[in-house]
Design an enzyme around this catalytic site. Structure first.
Site, PDB file in Angstrom:
ATOM      1  N   GLN A  62     -30.002 112.992  38.131  1.00 60.37           N
ATOM      2  CA  GLN A  62     -31.016 114.028  38.386  1.00 60.37           C
ATOM      3  C   GLN A  62     -32.078 113.552  39.369  1.00 60.37           C
ATOM      4  OE1 GLN A  62     -32.388 114.999  34.430  1.00 60.37           O
ATOM      5  NE2 GLN A  62     -30.461 115.966  33.860  1.00 60.37           N
ATOM      6  N   HIS A 118     -33.864 112.719  33.698  1.00 61.38           N
ATOM      7  CA  HIS A 118     -35.204 112.973  33.140  1.00 61.38           C
ATOM      8  C   HIS A 118     -36.327 112.265  33.908  1.00 61.38           C
ATOM      9  CE1 HIS A 118     -33.336 114.177  28.992  1.00 61.38           C
ATOM     10  NE2 HIS A 118     -32.888 114.890  30.016  1.00 61.38           N
ATOM     11  N   GLU A 148     -39.491 124.195  25.907  1.00 62.41           N
ATOM     12  CA  GLU A 148     -40.861 124.552  25.492  1.00 62.41           C
ATOM     13  C   GLU A 148     -41.721 125.041  26.656  1.00 62.41           C
ATOM     14  OE1 GLU A 148     -42.618 121.142  23.587  1.00 62.41           O
ATOM     15  OE2 GLU A 148     -41.215 121.226  21.894  1.00 62.41           O
ATOM     16  N   TYR A 176     -47.319 116.128  22.354  1.00 61.63           N
ATOM     17  CA  TYR A 176     -46.450 117.312  22.337  1.00 61.63           C
ATOM     18  C   TYR A 176     -45.187 117.113  21.504  1.00 61.63           C
ATOM     19  CZ  TYR A 176     -49.936 119.460  25.101  1.00 61.63           C
ATOM     20  OH  TYR A 176     -51.143 119.994  25.483  1.00 61.63           O
ATOM     21  N   TYR A 182     -27.113 116.951  21.312  1.00 59.28           N
ATOM     22  CA  TYR A 182     -26.028 117.678  21.973  1.00 59.28           C
ATOM     23  C   TYR A 182     -24.772 117.682  21.111  1.00 59.28           C
ATOM     24  CZ  TYR A 182     -28.990 117.930  26.058  1.00 59.28           C
ATOM     25  OH  TYR A 182     -30.025 118.218  26.908  1.00 59.28           O
TER      26      TYR A 182
END
Ligand code: HEC
Length: 469
Positions: A182, A248, A341, A351, A362
């Protein structure tokens, strides 16, 4: 004579059969294709098939394959129960329609901002235009001035779009990115005083020399003579905290009216790091625009804490946007399986990830029994199942006045753009604006009030404007 009559009869038969074929293909199209490509093939939820522009299937053979196998990532379904004859007939039918359309060019839309769909939404008729193609995995879009937009491409390109035209040359000398998983060139944002100071900010996956270790890094620089110059590194994590994981990274950069720069980093696949304030990953950070640390940051006096941390317990925040009236920062983050979220950012907020989540692993096993916990900040809303929420942007333009101060929310896996209506700190309504037009990574509100979207599969910038009602 006899032969000639036979020949004529044959010709007649062939043409009748062709016309029959076209008729039955038209019926087949109506039943199986028109819902997405439009009754007259000029586009609906999916693109026009008669404008001569092919994104996936430039020739007849490719079209046959696309019809048979579909394009799973884009929402074009397979039709593998069709016979070869039926598929050939559909391609003939599309060609015949395209020719008729070409012969009547008054119907053709201008190529910059060609309309590919017109959709009825509760507040507006929405026109979806294809604004720019030829970008590679566009990650972020941001306007510099009324006629110029910047786009980041995940493989590393920083591109300029001037008056709706993509400059063929990427900006030279931009930082080298670690384009794997990513990672790559991620967000771009423009200083609120850009007109005088010319600073442009970038976030990207930075790799250590000679090692497969990376972390999100934030820099600023200027574009002079089509070249990235005067670069300053604003945030770089201590190198022993870099990670070999490929996912991430976050990230977004925003400038609320308090004058600071906020940016996000995902937990880099190390979920427990999100709760650890000695680690930079899984956090929203706050720095001054020159990279120095504001002395009133919440953890500056904690031994070993990373001093730029502003909130923690964030999984993979790929959306940040500043509310146009309150000036507060809203955040979106990817949950695991479920539990995406929408959060309202507050100083030192925890959070919850991975102590608290609406998602599960998963493989279906639970992560935690808790969806809320004292001392942790609950999301404003969560999306379960995950839509794979990405960039978010408050609408503050002039074209869609009914959407003022509501949130445009993009999604990767669900390939959606949602309008999320917000009153105060509450979500009052959600509506899907577009679906199945590619994975949507970012939204920007243009100086013209249109909504611009960076999509992947196909890779392009879409533009949303109100149509005639
Ligand atoms: C559920 C919606 C849907 C249906 C039904 C559908 N398509 Fe598609 N089709 C798409 C989407 C979405 C794309 C990709 C367009 C994009 O994202 O740019 C596409 C792409 C295509 C393409 C490739 C276009 C290009 O530019 O390369 C062809 C050809 C095509 N469709 C033909 C058909 C035909 C023929 C049928 C009926 C047998 C059909 N489609 C049914 C949604 C659909």
């Amino acid at each position: 004579m006899k032969h000639l009559a036979g020949l004529l009869f044959c010709l007649l038969l062939v043409s009748v059969t062709n016309a029959d074929n076209l008729d039955s293909s038209a019926a087949l199209f109506l039943k199986n294709c028109a819902a997405c490509h439009g009754l007259n093939l000029q586009g609906g939820d999916a693109q026009s098939l008669v404008d001569g522009k092919w994104v996936f299937a430039p020739n007849r053979d490719a079209r046959k394959l696309v019809i048979k196998n579909g394009i799973p990532a884009s929402g074009m379904p397979p039709h593998n129960t069709f016979t070869t004859q039926q598929i050939n007939g559909l391609v003939d039918y599309i060609d015949a329609k395209a020719k008729a359309f070409k012969d009547n060019p008054t119907d053709i839309q201008p190529s910059a901002g060609q309309t590919i769909a017109t959709l009825e939404k509760s507040d507006y008729t929405l026109k979806v235009q294809q604004w720019v193609t030829d970008v590679k995995i566009p990650w972020a879009i941001q306007f510099l001035d009324p006629t110029t937009a910047l786009v980041t491409e995940r493989p590393g390109g920083l591109r300029i779009i001037k008056n709706g035209q993509l400059d063929p040359q990427p900006i030279k000398n931009t930082p080298e990115v670690w384009h794997t998983g990513q990672g790559g060139l991620l967000d771009v944002n423009v200083d609120s005083e850009y007109a005088t100071n010319k600073w442009i900010y970038l976030s990207y996956s930075h790799k250590l020399d000679g090692q497969n270790q990376g972390m999100t890094r934030v820099v600023r620089g200027k574009i002079v003579d089509h070249t990235w110059t005067d670069q300053q590194v604003l945030f770089e994590a201590p190198h022993h905290l870099y990670k070999s994981t490929r996912h991430h990274y976050g990230s977004r950069i925003v400038f609320p009216p308090d004058g600071y720069l906020y940016f996000s980093i995902g937990e880099r696949g190390h979920q427990n790091d999100a709760q650890d304030i000695t680690k930079p990953n899984g956090k929203i950070h706050r720095i001054n625009r020159d990279g120095t640390i504001p002395p009133n940051n919440p953890f500056v006096n904690k031994p070993d804490a990373i001093p730029s941390i502003y909130t923690f317990g964030n999984r993979n925040p790929q959306g940040l946007s500043v509310h146009p009236v309150t000036g507060r920062v809203w955040e979106s983050e990817h949950g695991p399986k479920g539990g995406d979220e929408l959060n309202l950012i507050q100083k030192a907020g925890n959070y919850g990830w991975p102590e608290v989540t609406f998602g599960i692993n998963y493989n279906g096993t639970p992560i935690t029994p808790f969806t809320t916990m004292k001392g942790m900040v609950d999301p404003i809303i969560h999306w379960t199942p995950s839509i794979a929420v990405c960039g978010i942007e408050f609408y503050d333009g002039s074209l869609f006045s009914k959407w003022t101060n509501h949130l445009i929310v993009t999604s990767l896996a669900f390939q959606e753009v949602r309008l999320v209506k917000i009153e105060g700190e509450k979500v009052t309504d959600q509506e899907i604006l577009i679906k199945r037009m590619g994975r949507v990574r970012d939204a920007a509100i243009g100086p013209d009030g249109a909504i611009y979207l960076a999509t992947n599969g196909p890779d392009r910038i879409l533009r949303l404007i109100p149509g005639v009602q």
